[in-house]
Design an enzyme around this catalytic site. Structure first.
Site, PDB file in Angstrom:
ATOM      1  N   ASP A 332       0.825  -1.205   0.000  1.00 52.59           N
ATOM      2  CA  ASP A 332       0.000   0.000   0.000  1.00 52.59           C
ATOM      3  C   ASP A 332       0.860   1.258   0.000  1.00 52.59           C
ATOM      4  O   ASP A 332       2.018   1.242   0.402  1.00 52.59           O
ATOM      5  CB  ASP A 332      -0.932   0.007   1.213  1.00 52.59           C
ATOM      6  CG  ASP A 332      -0.165   0.066   2.530  1.00 52.59           C
ATOM      7  OD1 ASP A 332       0.871  -0.622   2.642  1.00 52.59           O
ATOM      8  OD2 ASP A 332      -0.582   0.798   3.444  1.00 52.59           O
ATOM      9  N   GLU A 333       0.260   2.334  -0.439  1.00 49.96           N
ATOM     10  CA  GLU A 333       0.819   3.682  -0.328  1.00 49.96           C
ATOM     11  C   GLU A 333       2.272   3.767  -0.821  1.00 49.96           C
ATOM     12  O   GLU A 333       3.089   4.474  -0.246  1.00 49.96           O
ATOM     13  CB  GLU A 333       0.718   4.179   1.115  1.00 49.96           C
ATOM     14  CG  GLU A 333      -0.719   4.290   1.590  1.00 49.96           C
ATOM     15  CD  GLU A 333      -0.854   4.646   3.059  1.00 49.96           C
ATOM     16  OE1 GLU A 333      -1.806   5.388   3.394  1.00 49.96           O
ATOM     17  OE2 GLU A 333      -0.026   4.191   3.871  1.00 49.96           O
ATOM     18  N   ALA A 334       2.571   3.044  -1.915  1.00 51.35           N
ATOM     19  CA  ALA A 334       3.923   3.085  -2.485  1.00 51.35           C
ATOM     20  C   ALA A 334       4.028   4.269  -3.448  1.00 51.35           C
ATOM     21  O   ALA A 334       4.337   4.112  -4.638  1.00 51.35           O
ATOM     22  CB  ALA A 334       4.236   1.767  -3.179  1.00 51.35           C
TER      23      ALA A 334
END
Length: 521
Positions: A332-334
């Site tokens: 996530d949230e890369a």
């Protein structure tokens, strides 16, 4: 209530002293609970007020072969407060008994059970030890809340009479504990395991690594734990689990019929690793340590061969420590990883997980990489359209539902809540209960849902009391969404049942939030 019990006990003691048997004066009390009060709500429950069973010093626990571990667990639950011996025996032999029986009932599957309580005894039937264990969680709710006391309570122990037939709606009912933002010692994790097991939660997702700290010993990269584990949010003390401690947590969870799913978040949320080992950065220079709560700034070096040696070493060691079928690879949230690099990374890492005998689970962003049908994307967004998740479901993947605006236990209850965050929503108890996993994401229906999970991120959480305050009373509602039939979902009925759980939490010293939406007992 305490005064009346004290007076009653004193009267029994004084009469016993002059030769009147205690049993002659201790009239059976009306059960505090009914089979219709159980949380999560059973598939069906029929109360029999005349069928209450009384535990006595002569009661035994009769266990079929294969039921011994659950019987020992049940004995451990009942003995401290009753003071009764409650021996585990292979058959009752005419003595009043709680009987744990294994059979073959096609209605109830692997985790379902049938519970019958009558004046003559208690019979709990299931197809597996898992089903017996879940049935025990219902059985304990049919006893007075004082059954959870750690010391002997001098009172009558009445099990509410009736029958329950029960089995889960979804296979996975999970809780996630983030031990990366703040570290929690093994005993604290075990305490949470015991608390969530009461509500038929069967997976514990441990978020073991993030920007602020690395929490698991990796022998091939030892400084990850000894250096990367020193830090936590706001510069608070860190910590890590040795491999022996992690194995012990996994074994303890298994004794509560809970499977541990470990998570190493990547390719983002990796600052703790990149500040410890310089070679994990494209320029070969270690990044500064960070203990703030920003997200999306870190990324492993996608083009570097050392990145995949690192990933494989971590996966290999973690897989060897984890008997459960899944490893969680985050994803996530890369935001600092270009989209093409993200896909390339996922397509290299997912086969590494398979190489070591595990299936992939990860946050729903992994669905963009066309993962195998065995992969389980974990949906954390707000519901509605998500073409990648819908496509993964169409290919055969089951989707685990953890919508941040309903299921995130770190969200504040209201604006004045002293802990937690509010970026996703303010989630009061009713908000956390009133959603349906099968209608949350377009294109993902009942048969494509793996289950539900309630994540607890710990940016603001530092103690077990903090964990409890945010999880209770919302976690039982998420568990009910995952376990109970959709037809039983009714807020007014649930809030009445939930209210009756609070005396049990008081006895267990659980620090719960007394929501004004519930008329607490």
């Amino acid at each position: 209530m305490r005064l009346s019990r004290a007076v009653s006990t004193a009267a029994i003691v004084s009469l016993t002293a002059v030769g009147v048997p205690a049993a002659a004066v201790a009239a059976p009390a009306a059960p505090e609970r009914s089979v219709t009060d159980v949380v999560p709500a059973p598939v069906s429950a029929k109360a029999d007020p005349r069928g209450a069973f009384k535990l006595t010093p002569s009661t035994v626990i009769a266990a079929d072969r294969g039921a011994g571990q659950v019987a020992d667990y049940l004995r451990g639950l009942l003995r401290p407060a009753t003071g009764y011996p409650l021996p585990v025996v292979p058959r009752a032999g005419g003595v009043p008994a709680i009987s744990l029986q294994l059979g073959h009932d096609t209605r109830i599957g692997t985790e379902g059970y049938e519970l019958k309580v009558s004046r003559d005894g208690v019979t709990l039937k299931a197809n597996t030890a898992d089903g017996l264990f879940e049935g025990v969680q219902s059985l304990r709710q049919l006893l007075p809340s004082a059954i959870d006391a750690k010391r002997v309570q001098h009172r009558t122990w009445t099990v509410a009479g009736g029958t329950i037939l029960d089995y889960p709606r979804f296979a996975e009912r999970g809780a996630m504990l983030d031990v990366a933002r703040h570290f929690f010692k093994p005993d604290q994790v075990k305490r949470y395991v015991d608390q969530i097991a009461q509500y038929k939660v069967n997976t514990l997702h441990l978020h073991l690594a993030d920007d602020q700290g690395w929490r698991i010993e990796i022998k091939s990269w030892p400084k990850l734990a000894t250096v990367g584990g020193r830090t936590a949010v706001d510069g608070d003390p860190g910590g890590y689990y040795t491999q022996a401690q992690y194995r012990d947590i996994v074994a303890y969870a298994a004794s509560r019929h809970i499977t541990v799913i470990p998570e190493i978040d990547m390719p983002g949320h990796t600052n703790a690793a990149q500040s410890t080992y310089a070679e994990l950065n494209c320029d070969g220079k270690a990044v500064p340590v960070r203990t703030d709560t920003e997200v999306g700034y870190s990324s492993l070096c996608i083009s570097s061969p050392i990145t995949y040696k690192f990933v494989e070493d971590v996966v290999r060691e973690l897989a060897a420590l984890t008997p459960g079928p899944y490893l969680h690879i985050g994803g996530d949230e890369a935001h600092s990883t270009p989209p093409a690099d993200y896909i390339a990374f996922e397509q290299k890492v997912q086969p590494i997980v398979a190489k070591y005998g595990k299936k992939v689970t990860g946050w729903h962003e992994i669905a963009k990489s066309n993962p195998p049908a065995s992969a389980v994307p974990q949906y954390w967004d707000f519901g509605g359209d998500n073409p990648s998740v819908a496509a993964a479901a169409a290919r055969g993947s089951k989707i685990l539902m953890s919508p941040a605006n309903y299921a995130y236990l770190d969200m504040k209850y209201d604006a004045s809540t002293p802990l937690g965050q509010d970026w996703a929503a303010l989630i009061e108890v009713r908000d956390g209960y009133n959603w349906d996993p099968a209608s949350l994401v377009t294109g993902v229906g009942e048969n494509q849902v793996a289950g539900v999970e309630a994540p607890l991120w710990t940016e603001t959480i530092r103690t077990s009391a903090d964990i409890e305050y945010m999880a209770f009373p919302r976690l039982p509602g998420i568990a009910e969404i995952g376990w109970s039939p959709r037809a039983t979902h009714d807020w007014n009925a649930y809030r009445a049942r939930l209210a009756k759980q609070s005396p049990r939490w008081v006895t267990q010293s659980i620090n719960f939030y007394r929501s004004p939406q519930v008329d607490w007992k």
